[in-house]
Design a protein around this motif. Structure first.
Motif, PDB file in Angstrom:
ATOM      1  N   VAL A 176       0.831  -1.217   0.000  1.00  0.00           N
ATOM      2  CA  VAL A 176       0.000   0.000   0.000  1.00  0.00           C
ATOM      3  C   VAL A 176       0.859   1.258   0.000  1.00  0.00           C
ATOM      4  N   HIS A 177       0.252   2.346  -0.448  1.00  0.00           N
ATOM      5  CA  HIS A 177       0.826   3.682  -0.279  1.00  0.00           C
ATOM      6  C   HIS A 177       0.227   4.270   1.005  1.00  0.00           C
ATOM      7  N   ILE A 178       1.075   4.847   1.844  1.00  0.00           N
ATOM      8  CA  ILE A 178       0.628   5.355   3.143  1.00  0.00           C
ATOM      9  C   ILE A 178       0.871   6.854   3.200  1.00  0.00           C
ATOM     10  N   THR A 238      -3.650   3.319   0.562  1.00  0.00           N
ATOM     11  CA  THR A 238      -4.149   3.071  -0.789  1.00  0.00           C
ATOM     12  C   THR A 238      -3.477   1.826  -1.352  1.00  0.00           C
ATOM     13  N   PRO A 239      -4.245   0.773  -1.659  1.00  0.00           N
ATOM     14  CA  PRO A 239      -3.626  -0.467  -2.160  1.00  0.00           C
ATOM     15  C   PRO A 239      -2.996  -0.274  -3.535  1.00  0.00           C
ATOM     16  N   LYS A 240      -1.874  -0.963  -3.755  1.00  0.00           N
ATOM     17  CA  LYS A 240      -1.159  -0.836  -5.015  1.00  0.00           C
ATOM     18  C   LYS A 240      -1.709  -1.763  -6.092  1.00  0.00           C
ATOM     19  N   THR A 241      -2.308  -2.883  -5.696  1.00  0.00           N
ATOM     20  CA  THR A 241      -2.800  -3.882  -6.637  1.00  0.00           C
ATOM     21  C   THR A 241      -4.176  -4.371  -6.212  1.00  0.00           C
ATOM     22  N   ARG A 262      -5.708  -4.847  -2.369  1.00  0.00           N
ATOM     23  CA  ARG A 262      -6.996  -4.282  -1.960  1.00  0.00           C
ATOM     24  C   ARG A 262      -7.794  -5.291  -1.123  1.00  0.00           C
ATOM     25  N   ILE A 263      -7.787  -6.541  -1.553  1.00  0.00           N
ATOM     26  CA  ILE A 263      -8.519  -7.576  -0.813  1.00  0.00           C
ATOM     27  C   ILE A 263      -7.847  -7.861   0.525  1.00  0.00           C
ATOM     28  N   THR A 264      -6.515  -7.877   0.523  1.00  0.00           N
ATOM     29  CA  THR A 264      -5.783  -8.101   1.777  1.00  0.00           C
ATOM     30  C   THR A 264      -6.060  -6.982   2.771  1.00  0.00           C
ATOM     31  N   LEU A 265      -6.049  -5.760   2.294  1.00  0.00           N
ATOM     32  CA  LEU A 265      -6.273  -4.603   3.162  1.00  0.00           C
ATOM     33  C   LEU A 265      -7.698  -4.575   3.708  1.00  0.00           C
ATOM     34  N   ASP A 318     -13.262   2.162  -3.666  1.00  0.00           N
ATOM     35  CA  ASP A 318     -11.926   2.060  -4.268  1.00  0.00           C
ATOM     36  C   ASP A 318     -10.931   1.251  -3.431  1.00  0.00           C
ATOM     37  N   GLY A 319     -11.350   0.727  -2.277  1.00  0.00           N
ATOM     38  CA  GLY A 319     -10.473  -0.143  -1.492  1.00  0.00           C
ATOM     39  C   GLY A 319      -9.517   0.576  -0.566  1.00  0.00           C
ATOM     40  N   ARG A 320      -9.571   1.903  -0.517  1.00  0.00           N
ATOM     41  CA  ARG A 320      -8.709   2.624   0.420  1.00  0.00           C
ATOM     42  C   ARG A 320      -9.195   2.402   1.854  1.00  0.00           C
ATOM     43  N   VAL A 321      -8.266   2.539   2.800  1.00  0.00           N
ATOM     44  CA  VAL A 321      -8.605   2.383   4.215  1.00  0.00           C
ATOM     45  C   VAL A 321      -8.143   3.618   4.974  1.00  0.00           C
TER      46      VAL A 321
END
Length: 293
Positions: free
Chosen positions: A161-163, A204-207, A211-214, A252-255
């Motif tokens: 992820v991007h943090i 923000t997930p990179k792939t 996204r699913i892992t996060l 969008d899968g962001r956390v």
């Protein structure tokens, strides 16, 4: 002394050294006390002895060593259960708990490290006896150290992820990180405390796999626990408004990660989040699932 004494001693020494290298308090904050470490050192010694005596036993056609290895595997599974039960009991007293997924990952790691010790002792003794050279065994032991270190490291969240640090804000009673809704805080006193002590981070997930892992609840709880351990937490029991949270943007899968640290250090918090382990039970390979026929 016979011809097997020195190869066995070298194998045991290599296995024990491997276990001592792997026995360290890291971001999981476990084990932290002397008695807990003694248990793991003792189990590491047993694993080292079993791995070292396996080759001499086979060379002497005494195949009972294989039976002992099977029994050892059963015992090490018990170690995994012991760690799981211990951490689950302790987790009930944490202000920010680890969560079951994190605990299962820790227990799995401690079981697998005993197998790495057996592997190191086994190949070290095998090289010593196979090449009839102390230096051959020593070289194999060094190679095994690097292999164990590589396998021990695991993946980190910063690889997925991007943090970034994002200021928290209120819209009425709603607490937000960027456009991600975190929770509702109606009391003005609590809102002031949150604005004073709270910090927000956007992951923000990179792939698509990341996204699913996060999105995994256990992975998000592990992040909150690591930050709270590293920076402290501004809360006590019975204060639900001061609970750290990680909420998902399902579009969008962001956390959005909301924490209340005692030490409000943005750079340190970014490092801690980035170094949080990627939990094996949270990893998903959705991109590969559709490629099989």
């Amino acid at each position: 002394m016979n011809q097997y004494t020195y190869p066995i001693l070298l194998g045991v020494a290599a296995g024990m050294l491997t276990r001592l290298i792997m026995l360290r308090t890291d971001s999981r904050q476990y084990p932290t006390r002397l008695h807990g470490k003694i248990v793991h050192i003792a189990m590491g010694f047993i694993a080292a002895v079993l791995g070292a005596v396996a080759i001499p036993s086979i060379m002497k056609k005494d195949f009972s060593a294989i039976t002992f290895l099977t029994l050892a595997a059963s015992q090490f599974r018990d170690v995994r259960n012991m760690e799981r039960n211990t951490l689950q009991q302790l987790d009930g007293y944490e202000l920010v708990p680890r969560g079951h997924t994190y605990i299962e990952g820790i227990a799995l790691v401690f079981e697998s490290r005993n197998y790495l010790v057996i592997f190191t002792s086994f190949v070290t003794t095998f090289a010593y006896l196979g090449f009839r050279s102390f230096y051959a065994g020593l070289i194999m032991a060094i190679i095994s150290f690097f292999i164990s270190k590589k396998l021990m490291s695991g993946n980190r969240l910063k690889d997925l992820v991007h943090i970034e640090h994002v200021p928290i804000r209120f819209e009425g009673a709603g607490l937000y990180i960027d456009n991600i809704y975190i929770m509702n805080i109606g009391l003005p006193t609590r809102q002031k405390e949150i604005m004073k002590y709270g910090m927000g981070f956007l992951l923000t997930p990179k792939t698509p796999d990341a996204r699913i892992t996060l999105a995994n609840l256990g992975q998000r709880q592990a992040i909150l626990h690591d930050v709270s351990v590293g920076l402290g937490v501004f809360r006590d029991s019975g204060t639900p408004a001061l609970v750290p949270l990680a909420k998902l943007d399902i579009n969008d899968g962001r956390v959005g990660v909301f924490v209340l640290p005692q030490e409000k250090n943005v750079e340190k918090a970014l490092r801690i989040i980035g170094n949080s382990p990627t939990l094996e039970n949270a990893i998903r390979m959705s991109s590969e699932a559709g490629g099989r026929s």
